[in-house]
Design a protein around this motif. Structure first.
Motif, PDB file in Angstrom:
ATOM      1  N   GLU A   1      14.155   9.732  19.669  1.00 36.52           N
ATOM      2  CA  GLU A   1      14.183  11.193  19.742  1.00 36.52           C
ATOM      3  C   GLU A   1      14.825  11.778  18.488  1.00 36.52           C
ATOM      4  O   GLU A   1      14.371  12.784  17.941  1.00 36.52           O
ATOM      5  CB  GLU A   1      14.952  11.632  20.991  1.00 36.52           C
ATOM      6  CG  GLU A   1      14.974  13.128  21.205  1.00 36.52           C
ATOM      7  CD  GLU A   1      13.614  13.709  21.559  1.00 36.52           C
ATOM      8  OE1 GLU A   1      13.403  14.900  21.273  1.00 36.52           O
ATOM      9  OE2 GLU A   1      12.759  12.959  22.086  1.00 36.52           O
ATOM     10  N   ARG A   2      15.896  11.132  18.015  1.00 36.58           N
ATOM     11  CA  ARG A   2      16.584  11.636  16.826  1.00 36.58           C
ATOM     12  C   ARG A   2      15.726  11.488  15.577  1.00 36.58           C
ATOM     13  O   ARG A   2      15.673  12.389  14.734  1.00 36.58           O
ATOM     14  CB  ARG A   2      17.909  10.890  16.637  1.00 36.58           C
ATOM     15  CG  ARG A   2      18.646  11.289  15.368  1.00 36.58           C
ATOM     16  CD  ARG A   2      20.005  10.609  15.275  1.00 36.58           C
ATOM     17  NE  ARG A   2      19.914   9.171  15.321  1.00 36.58           N
ATOM     18  CZ  ARG A   2      19.547   8.401  14.278  1.00 36.58           C
ATOM     19  NH1 ARG A   2      19.206   8.964  13.129  1.00 36.58           N
ATOM     20  NH2 ARG A   2      19.510   7.090  14.400  1.00 36.58           N
ATOM     21  N   VAL A   3      15.038  10.339  15.442  1.00 34.03           N
ATOM     22  CA  VAL A   3      14.262  10.074  14.225  1.00 34.03           C
ATOM     23  C   VAL A   3      12.913  10.776  14.244  1.00 34.03           C
ATOM     24  O   VAL A   3      12.514  11.417  13.268  1.00 34.03           O
ATOM     25  CB  VAL A   3      14.078   8.555  14.026  1.00 34.03           C
ATOM     26  CG1 VAL A   3      13.144   8.284  12.843  1.00 34.03           C
ATOM     27  CG2 VAL A   3      15.416   7.875  13.801  1.00 34.03           C
TER      28      VAL A   3
ATOM     29  N   VAL B   1      20.374   3.376   4.209  1.00 34.16           N
ATOM     30  CA  VAL B   1      19.581   4.373   4.942  1.00 34.16           C
ATOM     31  C   VAL B   1      20.031   4.535   6.393  1.00 34.16           C
ATOM     32  O   VAL B   1      19.362   5.220   7.168  1.00 34.16           O
ATOM     33  CB  VAL B   1      18.071   4.037   4.916  1.00 34.16           C
ATOM     34  CG1 VAL B   1      17.559   3.929   3.489  1.00 34.16           C
ATOM     35  CG2 VAL B   1      17.779   2.762   5.686  1.00 34.16           C
ATOM     36  N   ARG B   2      21.127   3.895   6.754  1.00 34.75           N
ATOM     37  CA  ARG B   2      21.677   3.980   8.107  1.00 34.75           C
ATOM     38  C   ARG B   2      20.618   3.569   9.133  1.00 34.75           C
ATOM     39  O   ARG B   2      19.901   2.616   8.918  1.00 34.75           O
ATOM     40  CB  ARG B   2      22.274   5.363   8.345  1.00 34.75           C
ATOM     41  CG  ARG B   2      23.310   5.749   7.272  1.00 34.75           C
ATOM     42  CD  ARG B   2      23.929   7.093   7.486  1.00 34.75           C
ATOM     43  NE  ARG B   2      24.864   7.080   8.626  1.00 34.75           N
ATOM     44  CZ  ARG B   2      25.589   8.119   8.987  1.00 34.75           C
ATOM     45  NH1 ARG B   2      25.486   9.266   8.317  1.00 34.75           N
ATOM     46  NH2 ARG B   2      26.406   8.026  10.004  1.00 34.75           N
ATOM     47  N   ARG B   3      20.516   4.291  10.265  1.00 33.23           N
ATOM     48  CA  ARG B   3      19.604   3.901  11.349  1.00 33.23           C
ATOM     49  C   ARG B   3      18.377   4.817  11.374  1.00 33.23           C
ATOM     50  O   ARG B   3      17.946   5.288  12.431  1.00 33.23           O
ATOM     51  CB  ARG B   3      20.353   3.942  12.677  1.00 33.23           C
ATOM     52  CG  ARG B   3      21.501   2.945  12.744  1.00 33.23           C
ATOM     53  CD  ARG B   3      22.456   3.242  13.881  1.00 33.23           C
ATOM     54  NE  ARG B   3      21.873   3.066  15.191  1.00 33.23           N
ATOM     55  CZ  ARG B   3      21.784   1.908  15.841  1.00 33.23           C
ATOM     56  NH1 ARG B   3      22.231   0.780  15.267  1.00 33.23           N
ATOM     57  NH2 ARG B   3      21.250   1.829  17.036  1.00 33.23           N
ATOM     58  N   SER B   4      17.802   5.035  10.212  1.00 37.30           N
ATOM     59  CA  SER B   4      16.778   6.070  10.043  1.00 37.30           C
ATOM     60  C   SER B   4      15.347   5.581  10.205  1.00 37.30           C
ATOM     61  O   SER B   4      14.419   6.406  10.230  1.00 37.30           O
ATOM     62  CB  SER B   4      16.897   6.684   8.650  1.00 37.30           C
ATOM     63  OG  SER B   4      16.563   5.720   7.660  1.00 37.30           O
ATOM     64  N   PHE B   5      15.132   4.286  10.264  1.00 40.66           N
ATOM     65  CA  PHE B   5      13.786   3.713  10.208  1.00 40.66           C
ATOM     66  C   PHE B   5      13.018   4.211   8.982  1.00 40.66           C
ATOM     67  O   PHE B   5      11.809   4.396   9.014  1.00 40.66           O
ATOM     68  CB  PHE B   5      12.998   3.975  11.501  1.00 40.66           C
ATOM     69  CG  PHE B   5      12.964   2.767  12.405  1.00 40.66           C
ATOM     70  CD1 PHE B   5      11.924   1.858  12.331  1.00 40.66           C
ATOM     71  CD2 PHE B   5      13.992   2.526  13.295  1.00 40.66           C
ATOM     72  CE1 PHE B   5      11.888   0.733  13.139  1.00 40.66           C
ATOM     73  CE2 PHE B   5      13.990   1.403  14.111  1.00 40.66           C
ATOM     74  CZ  PHE B   5      12.935   0.501  14.035  1.00 40.66           C
TER      75      PHE B   5
ATOM     76  N   ALA C   1      13.923  13.747  12.510  1.00 40.76           N
ATOM     77  CA  ALA C   1      13.700  15.039  13.153  1.00 40.76           C
ATOM     78  C   ALA C   1      15.017  15.780  13.314  1.00 40.76           C
ATOM     79  O   ALA C   1      15.082  17.006  13.131  1.00 40.76           O
ATOM     80  CB  ALA C   1      13.035  14.830  14.524  1.00 40.76           C
ATOM     81  N   VAL C   2      16.076  15.054  13.653  1.00 42.32           N
ATOM     82  CA  VAL C   2      17.415  15.631  13.769  1.00 42.32           C
ATOM     83  C   VAL C   2      18.340  14.776  12.908  1.00 42.32           C
ATOM     84  O   VAL C   2      18.898  13.787  13.365  1.00 42.32           O
ATOM     85  CB  VAL C   2      17.905  15.653  15.232  1.00 42.32           C
ATOM     86  CG1 VAL C   2      19.272  16.328  15.311  1.00 42.32           C
ATOM     87  CG2 VAL C   2      16.907  16.353  16.132  1.00 42.32           C
TER      88      VAL C   2
END
Length: 284
Positions: free
Chosen positions: A197-199, A109-113, A118-119
């Motif tokens: 911000e990205r997640v 799942v990579r660094r997605s938490f 969101a992005v």
């Protein structure tokens, strides 16, 4: 055990991704003593170890393999800096799972938490919806709630509890090892390349599926699976794990918790995953 690195296309992510799957195997040989016996949790008479329609050894009492039940399954989730191979490379999870007769599914799942970013990509949709359907279609696992478990370390501990709280009807038990269970308190917007911000796009997590503390406080405790929390007393995440313990106690949630000497290390998690497997309510 049969070990498979599986590469496939994900509809949720819109791209190829990977997972590592361990399946119990009935075989004799070095380190496989007793492997011809039924795996614990796999049902009476079952010695199942196939994938994608392969042959099954053992089976029903009449010698037929067609009615052999699926084995129990543990979805084992990685942390922020890891990938789908890390549990195999840093622990002896294959040996531990073989002793229990349980399948292990380790997704990427990579660094997605474990969130729909969101992005970025829809990793929550992937792990909560697409992955279990794909695994059920491809491997001979049990899909019964009583045979389905989830665990993870750090970010993966958060993912495990998020799955358990969001879909309690699917899991009999969930375990968090050194869990990053309160991501809003981690300062991720500054320390990890604006990850927050990205997640999450800067949104407040309170009341969402990512609010583990809030979900624990408001969800009917009788609806939840059994929960296990393990964290080291030298771990930087200790205080948020303590808050989870306190919240669970106040809400009368069935949480087995343990704070023991240790830090955010693979030595700690190697022992922890063995204890999780011993704790799981595998059906005999």
């Amino acid at each position: 055990m049969i070990r498979m690195r599986t590469d496939f296309f994900s509809e949720s992510l819109g791209m190829g991704t990977s997972m590592v799957v361990l399946m119990p195997q009935a075989a004799s040989g070095i380190g496989m003593e007793g492997a011809d016996e039924a795996p614990r949790g796999g049902g009476s008479g079952a010695t199942v170890g196939n994938a994608a329609g392969g042959a099954v050894t053992g089976g029903a009492s009449d010698g037929s393999s067609a009615s052999a039940p699926g084995v129990p399954v543990l979805y084992l989730l990685h942390g922020l800096s890891d990938d789908c191979t890390i549990w195999e490379r840093r622990t002896s999870i294959e040996r531990y799972a073989a002793e229990k007769g349980i399948a292990v599914v380790m997704p990427e799942v990579r660094r997605s938490f474990y969130s729909d970013e969101a992005v970025g990509e829809k990793y929550w949709t992937f792990v909560a919806e697409e992955l279990p359907q794909l695994v059920a279609r491809t491997f001979r696992i049990s899909t019964a709630r009583e045979d389905t478990f989830v665990a993870g370390l750090s970010m993966g501990g958060f993912g495990a509890f998020k799955l358990a709280l969001s879909h309690p009807e699917r899991f009999a038990a969930a375990a968090s090892l050194s869990g990053a269970l309160d991501p809003a308190s981690l300062g991720l917007e500054h320390s990890t390349g604006h990850l927050a911000e990205r997640v999450w796009g800067g949104r407040d997590l309170a009341g969402t599926a990512d609010d583990v503390l809030g979900r624990l406080a408001t969800t009917d405790p009788l609806s939840l699976p059994a929960l296990f929390l393990d964290c080291g007393t030298e771990d930087a995440l200790l205080e948020q794990n303590r808050r989870v313990i306190e919240t669970a106690e106040t809400a009368s949630v069935d949480l087995t918790s343990r704070l023991r000497p240790g830090d955010h290390t693979w030595e700690f998690w190697d022992q922890g995953i063995q204890d999780v497997l011993d704790w799981l309510p595998l059906r005999s």
